[in-house]
Design a protein around this motif. Structure first.
Motif, PDB file in Angstrom:
ATOM      1  N   ILE A  49       0.841  -1.204   0.000  1.00 40.42           N
ATOM      2  CA  ILE A  49       0.000   0.000   0.000  1.00 40.42           C
ATOM      3  C   ILE A  49       0.870   1.246   0.000  1.00 40.42           C
ATOM      4  O   ILE A  49       0.614   2.199  -0.746  1.00 40.42           O
ATOM      5  CB  ILE A  49      -0.960  -0.010   1.207  1.00 40.42           C
ATOM      6  N   TYR A  50       1.915   1.255   0.827  1.00 40.39           N
ATOM      7  CA  TYR A  50       2.820   2.412   0.859  1.00 40.39           C
ATOM      8  C   TYR A  50       3.530   2.591  -0.475  1.00 40.39           C
ATOM      9  O   TYR A  50       3.687   3.711  -0.961  1.00 40.39           O
ATOM     10  CB  TYR A  50       3.849   2.264   1.972  1.00 40.39           C
ATOM     11  N   ALA A  51       3.956   1.485  -1.084  1.00 47.13           N
ATOM     12  CA  ALA A  51       4.638   1.563  -2.373  1.00 47.13           C
ATOM     13  C   ALA A  51       3.699   2.081  -3.456  1.00 47.13           C
ATOM     14  O   ALA A  51       4.081   2.937  -4.268  1.00 47.13           O
ATOM     15  CB  ALA A  51       5.189   0.199  -2.757  1.00 47.13           C
ATOM     16  N   LEU A  52       2.486   1.595  -3.470  1.00 42.46           N
ATOM     17  CA  LEU A  52       1.518   2.039  -4.462  1.00 42.46           C
ATOM     18  C   LEU A  52       1.163   3.513  -4.280  1.00 42.46           C
ATOM     19  O   LEU A  52       1.123   4.283  -5.257  1.00 42.46           O
ATOM     20  CB  LEU A  52       0.254   1.188  -4.381  1.00 42.46           C
ATOM     21  N   ALA A  53       0.934   3.921  -3.046  1.00 39.70           N
ATOM     22  CA  ALA A  53       0.578   5.317  -2.783  1.00 39.70           C
ATOM     23  C   ALA A  53       1.728   6.253  -3.156  1.00 39.70           C
ATOM     24  O   ALA A  53       1.499   7.300  -3.779  1.00 39.70           O
ATOM     25  CB  ALA A  53       0.205   5.497  -1.314  1.00 39.70           C
ATOM     26  N   SER A  54       2.951   5.891  -2.801  1.00 38.08           N
ATOM     27  CA  SER A  54       4.077   6.764  -3.150  1.00 38.08           C
ATOM     28  C   SER A  54       4.300   6.797  -4.654  1.00 38.08           C
ATOM     29  O   SER A  54       4.627   7.848  -5.214  1.00 38.08           O
ATOM     30  CB  SER A  54       5.341   6.318  -2.418  1.00 38.08           C
ATOM     31  N   GLY A  55       4.087   5.682  -5.325  1.00 40.63           N
ATOM     32  CA  GLY A  55       4.214   5.661  -6.776  1.00 40.63           C
ATOM     33  C   GLY A  55       3.197   6.553  -7.461  1.00 40.63           C
ATOM     34  O   GLY A  55       3.509   7.247  -8.423  1.00 40.63           O
ATOM     35  N   VAL A  56       1.977   6.555  -6.951  1.00 43.93           N
ATOM     36  CA  VAL A  56       0.941   7.415  -7.525  1.00 43.93           C
ATOM     37  C   VAL A  56       1.292   8.886  -7.337  1.00 43.93           C
ATOM     38  O   VAL A  56       1.151   9.700  -8.254  1.00 43.93           O
ATOM     39  CB  VAL A  56      -0.435   7.086  -6.905  1.00 43.93           C
ATOM     40  N   PHE A  57       1.789   9.248  -6.145  1.00 44.14           N
ATOM     41  CA  PHE A  57       2.156  10.635  -5.909  1.00 44.14           C
ATOM     42  C   PHE A  57       3.345  11.057  -6.768  1.00 44.14           C
ATOM     43  O   PHE A  57       3.382  12.177  -7.279  1.00 44.14           O
ATOM     44  CB  PHE A  57       2.455  10.876  -4.427  1.00 44.14           C
ATOM     45  N   ILE A  58       4.311  10.175  -6.943  1.00 38.68           N
ATOM     46  CA  ILE A  58       5.444  10.498  -7.812  1.00 38.68           C
ATOM     47  C   ILE A  58       4.969  10.675  -9.254  1.00 38.68           C
ATOM     48  O   ILE A  58       5.397  11.590  -9.957  1.00 38.68           O
ATOM     49  CB  ILE A  58       6.532   9.408  -7.707  1.00 38.68           C
ATOM     50  N   TYR A  59       4.061   9.818  -9.695  1.00 39.43           N
ATOM     51  CA  TYR A  59       3.513   9.926 -11.049  1.00 39.43           C
ATOM     52  C   TYR A  59       2.808  11.266 -11.247  1.00 39.43           C
ATOM     53  O   TYR A  59       2.987  11.936 -12.264  1.00 39.43           O
ATOM     54  CB  TYR A  59       2.551   8.766 -11.305  1.00 39.43           C
ATOM     55  N   CYS A  61       3.319  14.069  -9.611  1.00 38.33           N
ATOM     56  CA  CYS A  61       4.325  15.149  -9.614  1.00 38.33           C
ATOM     57  C   CYS A  61       5.065  15.217 -10.940  1.00 38.33           C
ATOM     58  O   CYS A  61       5.283  16.300 -11.486  1.00 38.33           O
ATOM     59  CB  CYS A  61       5.312  14.942  -8.478  1.00 38.33           C
ATOM     60  N   VAL A  62       5.456  14.068 -11.468  1.00 43.66           N
ATOM     61  CA  VAL A  62       6.194  14.041 -12.728  1.00 43.66           C
ATOM     62  C   VAL A  62       5.314  14.552 -13.872  1.00 43.66           C
ATOM     63  O   VAL A  62       5.767  15.329 -14.714  1.00 43.66           O
ATOM     64  CB  VAL A  62       6.736  12.624 -13.013  1.00 43.66           C
ATOM     65  N   CYS A  63       4.059  14.124 -13.910  1.00 37.31           N
ATOM     66  CA  CYS A  63       3.152  14.606 -14.960  1.00 37.31           C
ATOM     67  C   CYS A  63       2.944  16.102 -14.863  1.00 37.31           C
ATOM     68  O   CYS A  63       2.853  16.792 -15.893  1.00 37.31           O
ATOM     69  CB  CYS A  63       1.811  13.880 -14.868  1.00 37.31           C
ATOM     70  N   ASP A  64       2.885  16.625 -13.661  1.00 43.00           N
ATOM     71  CA  ASP A  64       2.711  18.052 -13.474  1.00 43.00           C
ATOM     72  C   ASP A  64       3.949  18.804 -13.940  1.00 43.00           C
ATOM     73  O   ASP A  64       3.850  19.852 -14.567  1.00 43.00           O
ATOM     74  CB  ASP A  64       2.420  18.349 -12.014  1.00 43.00           C
ATOM     75  N   LEU A  65       5.120  18.266 -13.673  1.00 36.43           N
ATOM     76  CA  LEU A  65       6.358  18.923 -14.084  1.00 36.43           C
ATOM     77  C   LEU A  65       6.555  18.847 -15.599  1.00 36.43           C
ATOM     78  O   LEU A  65       7.024  19.811 -16.210  1.00 36.43           O
ATOM     79  CB  LEU A  65       7.559  18.295 -13.388  1.00 36.43           C
ATOM     80  N   VAL A  66       6.177  17.741 -16.206  1.00 36.42           N
ATOM     81  CA  VAL A  66       6.339  17.599 -17.638  1.00 36.42           C
ATOM     82  C   VAL A  66       5.416  18.565 -18.382  1.00 36.42           C
ATOM     83  O   VAL A  66       5.780  19.090 -19.438  1.00 36.42           O
ATOM     84  CB  VAL A  66       6.077  16.140 -18.068  1.00 36.42           C
ATOM     85  N   SER A  67       4.245  18.833 -17.825  1.00 33.66           N
ATOM     86  CA  SER A  67       3.317  19.750 -18.492  1.00 33.66           C
ATOM     87  C   SER A  67       3.878  21.175 -18.545  1.00 33.66           C
ATOM     88  O   SER A  67       3.520  21.953 -19.427  1.00 33.66           O
ATOM     89  CB  SER A  67       1.962  19.741 -17.804  1.00 33.66           C
ATOM     90  N   PHE A  68       4.769  21.537 -17.625  1.00 36.43           N
ATOM     91  CA  PHE A  68       5.372  22.869 -17.652  1.00 36.43           C
ATOM     92  C   PHE A  68       6.451  22.995 -18.716  1.00 36.43           C
ATOM     93  O   PHE A  68       6.779  24.090 -19.134  1.00 36.43           O
ATOM     94  CB  PHE A  68       5.968  23.217 -16.289  1.00 36.43           C
ATOM     95  N   ARG A  69       6.998  21.895 -19.152  1.00 34.21           N
ATOM     96  CA  ARG A  69       8.074  21.941 -20.146  1.00 34.21           C
ATOM     97  C   ARG A  69       7.558  22.229 -21.534  1.00 34.21           C
ATOM     98  O   ARG A  69       8.328  22.597 -22.412  1.00 34.21           O
ATOM     99  CB  ARG A  69       8.861  20.635 -20.145  1.00 34.21           C
TER     100      ARG A  69
END
Length: 70
Positions: A49-59, A61-69
């Motif tokens: 559960i911790y691994a899945l939740a952290s993976g979703v949050f990282i995903y 964040c990365v999608c949000d950062l890529v949209s700024f590029r």
């Protein structure tokens, strides 16, 4: 939940349909709560559960950062 309802209404959805969609979304929250409580009692599942939740949050964040590029 009020924000979701406002988005539904702003997208020209009828009041009744917006209320139904918002209610369905709220229902899934409680279903997820029950599933999370049941799975959380299993000792080994907590790590997954911790691994899945952290993976979703990282995903997110990365999608949000890529949209700024762009």
């Amino acid at each position: 939940f009020l924000g979701d309802f406002a988005v539904y209404l702003n997208s020209r959805m009828q009041f009744k349909n917006a209320l139904i969609c918002n209610g369905i979304g709220c229902l899934f929250i409680y279903i997820g709560l029950v599933i999370g409580i049941l799975i959380g009692d299993i000792g080994e599942a907590k790590h997954w559960i911790y691994a899945l939740a952290s993976g979703v949050f990282i995903y997110i964040c990365v999608c949000d950062l890529v949209s700024f590029r762009k």
